[in-house]
Write a protein that holds these residues in place. Sequence first.
Motif, PDB file in Angstrom:
ATOM      1  N   GLU A 175       0.830  -1.206   0.000  1.00 49.47           N
ATOM      2  CA  GLU A 175       0.000   0.000   0.000  1.00 49.47           C
ATOM      3  C   GLU A 175       0.866   1.259   0.000  1.00 49.47           C
ATOM      4  OE1 GLU A 175      -3.769   0.654   2.455  1.00 49.47           O
ATOM      5  OE2 GLU A 175      -2.201   1.584   3.692  1.00 49.47           O
ATOM      6  N   VAL A 220       0.690   3.937  -3.026  1.00 53.97           N
ATOM      7  CA  VAL A 220       0.300   5.319  -2.738  1.00 53.97           C
ATOM      8  C   VAL A 220       1.420   6.264  -3.166  1.00 53.97           C
ATOM      9  CG1 VAL A 220      -0.121   6.959  -0.843  1.00 53.97           C
ATOM     10  CG2 VAL A 220      -1.351   4.786  -0.912  1.00 53.97           C
ATOM     11  N   GLN A 246       1.657   6.552  -7.018  1.00 52.11           N
ATOM     12  CA  GLN A 246       0.536   7.335  -7.550  1.00 52.11           C
ATOM     13  C   GLN A 246       0.727   8.823  -7.268  1.00 52.11           C
ATOM     14  OE1 GLN A 246      -1.894   5.817  -9.470  1.00 52.11           O
ATOM     15  NE2 GLN A 246      -2.249   7.952 -10.008  1.00 52.11           N
ATOM     16  N   GLN A 285       1.313   4.464   6.842  1.00 52.72           N
ATOM     17  CA  GLN A 285      -0.072   4.291   7.259  1.00 52.72           C
ATOM     18  C   GLN A 285      -0.448   5.454   8.170  1.00 52.72           C
ATOM     19  OE1 GLN A 285       1.666   1.319   6.592  1.00 52.72           O
ATOM     20  NE2 GLN A 285       0.197   1.080   4.940  1.00 52.72           N
ATOM     21  N   ALA A 294      -2.970   6.376   2.483  1.00 56.01           N
ATOM     22  CA  ALA A 294      -4.183   5.960   1.776  1.00 56.01           C
ATOM     23  C   ALA A 294      -5.392   6.307   2.628  1.00 56.01           C
ATOM     24  CB  ALA A 294      -4.143   4.463   1.497  1.00 56.01           C
ATOM     25  N   GLN A 295      -6.433   6.840   2.008  1.00 55.71           N
ATOM     26  CA  GLN A 295      -7.651   7.175   2.740  1.00 55.71           C
ATOM     27  C   GLN A 295      -8.281   5.942   3.378  1.00 55.71           C
ATOM     28  OE1 GLN A 295      -8.905  10.215   3.444  1.00 55.71           O
ATOM     29  NE2 GLN A 295      -7.006  10.940   2.567  1.00 55.71           N
ATOM     30  N   SER A 336      -6.864   2.972   4.321  1.00 57.85           N
ATOM     31  CA  SER A 336      -5.667   2.195   4.593  1.00 57.85           C
ATOM     32  C   SER A 336      -5.988   0.749   4.972  1.00 57.85           C
ATOM     33  CB  SER A 336      -4.873   2.844   5.724  1.00 57.85           C
ATOM     34  OG  SER A 336      -3.708   2.109   6.003  1.00 57.85           O
TER      35      SER A 336
END
Length: 186
Positions: free
Chosen positions: A52, A56, A59, A131, A154-155, A157
């Motif tokens: 993740e 993230v 991106q 995170q 990440a929104q 997570s």
Amino acid sequence: MPDGPLRQIATQTLRWATRPLNSVGDVSGCDALIVLGAPVRPDGSLPPAVRERVEVGTQLLRDKELPLLVFSGGAVRGPGEARAMAAHAERLGIDPEQMLVEDQSRTTLENAIRCAELLLPARRRVALVSQPFHLRRACFLFRKVGFDPVGHAAQESVHYRDPLRGWRWTAREYMAWGVTVVKTVE
């Protein structure tokens, strides 16, 4: 934990408990993007939380057109974190020329110190990717060594999707904050 009302309550209270640990800001105009490491599997593959972070970070690099992506983390257990993360980013299409690997650090404080050796003074404003529960302490430590950091996570997570594990990580982070405060006061 199976889906249902208990899981929803656990996830919502986890979000509430994590909020004081989170620290997010606008990453536009940052000089570099630093993805903080976490242990990888013995075969070098990335567990969901690490994957993740890389996804993230890659991106964000594309969306905000940032100049440099740094992976920070040595071998806490098993293979080196930063190298495994960089390999995943390369598979996601990131040009190795846009990446820097810091593979000596084993803690968040060491991430900050080693990244300072590589980036300061030229690249002071940095975005830290981790995170949500990890960002406030990470930003605090990076600020201590001379950076102007902002956090990003990440929104949705991965730690919210597994509330039992998320609670364990969040409790561990509160303890890490206690240690950080004691060491800072000394």
